[in-house]
Design an enzyme around this catalytic site. Structure first.
Site, PDB file in Angstrom:
ATOM      1  N   MET A  82      75.850 -14.014  73.119  1.00 14.12           N
ATOM      2  CA  MET A  82      76.300 -13.623  74.458  1.00 14.12           C
ATOM      3  C   MET A  82      77.076 -12.306  74.429  1.00 14.12           C
ATOM      4  SD  MET A  82      77.484 -17.327  75.965  1.00 14.12           S
ATOM      5  CE  MET A  82      77.792 -16.713  77.628  1.00 14.12           C
ATOM      6  N   HIS A  83      77.323 -11.766  75.620  1.00 11.18           N
ATOM      7  CA  HIS A  83      78.271 -10.672  75.885  1.00 11.18           C
ATOM      8  C   HIS A  83      77.850  -9.277  75.433  1.00 11.18           C
ATOM      9  CE1 HIS A  83      80.805 -14.147  76.541  1.00 11.18           C
ATOM     10  NE2 HIS A  83      80.970 -14.383  75.265  1.00 11.18           N
ATOM     11  N   ASP A 241      73.878 -18.638  74.002  1.00 10.63           N
ATOM     12  CA  ASP A 241      73.726 -19.531  72.848  1.00 10.63           C
ATOM     13  C   ASP A 241      74.416 -20.883  73.012  1.00 10.63           C
ATOM     14  OD1 ASP A 241      76.283 -18.403  72.623  1.00 10.63           O
ATOM     15  OD2 ASP A 241      75.889 -17.449  70.697  1.00 10.63           O
TER      16      ASP A 241
END
Length: 493
Positions: A82-83, A241
């Site tokens: 992520m991110h 995830d």
């Protein structure tokens, strides 16, 4: 004759992409993993080349499908780190290397967001506050430090969504991964106009939002040709995830819980209703099942035990050290597991690992026990925040390397006073991706039906009332240690 279709789950991790082939009954047919490099151009920076992700994904799919009837492939979907910030120009070419979730360069931008814009406003706009890992501060960093690159941005994407784009030609994202950008109105499942203004971007620079199980398109003809699969193969949006792993462990539906004892530790609680705790101690994100979830993330979990065993004791035989632990609930030693600072619920990068309570009769086994218990107590800190929001949790799934320890599972069952369910096949985000692909193709009516049919519990660790009572008293003491040490942590950073 009914053909048993095949579904591909792609877990785009930080060090490797893991690819999983599942049939329509939920049986895993094959697993392949392909590594790619991670770059650290400056201290605290962490970057990757999106082209590496795509090349290794395509190579991995070809290997995954060797020996299988490729005409049976019906769907593809994702779980992913992520991110991370991926920026594309007007020709959809990558402008600069992706800035990853574990990159720490944005402390100035986070300080601006949390303390100038203000945590209350951020929480109102996005249901979360800023962390260095999130995407919005990365965008501000590019704006402040690389204005020539910022001016070229046509599309802002997340790592797994770049793979989906390369496969389908569609700029897409899903609600769970978008939730970790600090640009997304989690409650209303749409982009936040206010956050776009703060970051100096327009909504058209962001991808179209889908539910995780929605089809975003079919594979492009040249992709289908290269992989030898039909052009009718559907691609679903997928999930971040943690949400994908939750699908893969059957953590969908109201009040379901999953604890991950990996390098870091997470407690993931799915909920039908949207909720935010007043201190933003937990992340409040949209879930891949169409509802919501709360997530507490501690930065050091199984890694605490690895540090204690490898670096301090000097052994690789973890099980032998745990065999010496006999008296659960009676240990007089405590351990704060903050070896890398802490995220949930303290959000304090200055927090440190701490032993307290040793006496002349303290043994090595006591300290080993304290490390395991300290991680479980810290997980309970996040668990208590969720309970304060009225969420009732009676049992949890468990996954990750630390979950292989029967002793640790027993501690968690009794410290949290919940039943701990062990599942048959723990393949994390890749399994969740394959399940989401199957739902998108109509193999199952929804994510919950798929998870209920596919995920099988093979063992349950039950809490024991006498031990629960002992650990309740120990937890009440553990809770007092961090507040007492906080001022010291700030001085010894």
């Amino acid at each position: 004759m009914v053909i048993n279709m095949l579904y591909i789950g792609i877990d785009l991790g930080t060090s490797a992409v893991k690819l999983l082939l599942m049939d329509g009954n939920g049986k895993i047919q094959n697993i392949v993993s392909k590594e790619y490099p991670l770059y650290f151009p400056n201290p605290g920076w962490s970057q990757q080349e999106p082209s590496d992700w795509y090349e290794q994904t395509m190579t991995g799919i070809k290997e995954l499908l060797e020996g299988f009837d490729k005409s049976r492939v019906a769907g593809i979907s994702f779980g992913g780190q992520m991110h991370g910030l991926v920026i594309l120009d007007e020709n959809d070419e990558v402008i600069r290397p992706a800035i990853l979730w574990n990159d720490g360069r944005t402390y100035e931008e986070c300080d601006f967001l949390n303390n100038v814009i203000g945590k209350e406003k951020l929480s109102e706009y996005t249901a979360n506050i800023s962390f260095t890992g999130f995407t919005a501060p990365k965008i501000l960093w590019v704006k402040n430090k690389e204005p020539e690159n910022f001016a070229r941005i046509s599309k802002i994407m997340l790592p797994k969504d770049y793979i989906a784009y390369k496969m389908t030609g569609v700029h897409c994202t899903d609600v769970s991964d978008a939730s970790g950008m600090l640009l997304f109105d989690v409650k209303n499942r749409c982009w936040s106009k206010e956050m776009c203004e703060i970051c100096g971007i327009s909504e058209k620079q962001l991808a179209k939002i889908y539910e995780s199980y929605d089809m975003v398109g079919c594979v492009l003809p040249d992709v289908a040709k290269e992989l030898g699969i039909p052009e009718t193969v559907k691609v679903a949006a997928g999930a971040g995830d943690n949400a994908a792993a939750a699908v893969g462990t059957g953590t969908v539906g109201d009040g379901m819980c999953n604890i991950s004892l990996g390098t870091s530790g997470t407690i993931f609680i799915s909920s039908d209703k949207f909720g935010v705790d007043k201190n933003n101690a937990l992340h409040s994100f949209a879930h891949a099942d169409g509802h919501y979830h709360l997530m507490g993330c501690m930065l050091s979990a199984a890694s605490c035990n690895k540090w204690w065993m490898d670096e301090i004791i000097g052994t690789t035989d973890y099980a032998a050290q745990q065999e010496e632990i006999k008296a659960l609930g009676d240990n007089h030693v405590y351990f704060l597991p903050y070896l890398m600072g802490e995220r949930s619920p303290h959000n304090n990068p200055n927090a440190r690992g701490t032993f307290i309570g040793m006496t002349m009769d303290t043994t090595r086994a006591d300290m080993t026990q304290a490390v395991l218990e300290g991680v479980a107590f810290a997980l309970r800190d996040s668990f208590e925040v969720a309970k304060s929001l009225g969420i009732k949790i009676e049992r949890t799934k468990i996954c990750g390397g630390g979950a292989k320890s029967p002793l640790w599972k027993k501690m968690i069952a009794n410290i949290l006073n919940v039943k701990v369910d062990v599942i048959e096949s723990e393949e994390g985000p890749a399994m969740g991706g394959a399940i989401l692909a199957a739902v998108a193709c109509g193999e199952y009516a929804d994510v919950k039906e798929a998870a209920d049919k596919i995920v099988k519990v093979i063992d349950t660790v039950e809490p024991e009332p006498a031990l629960v009572s002992k650990y309740e008293a120990r937890y009440q003491q553990f809770k007092e240690i961090y507040p007492a040490c906080k001022a010291v942590f700030d001085k010894i950073k």
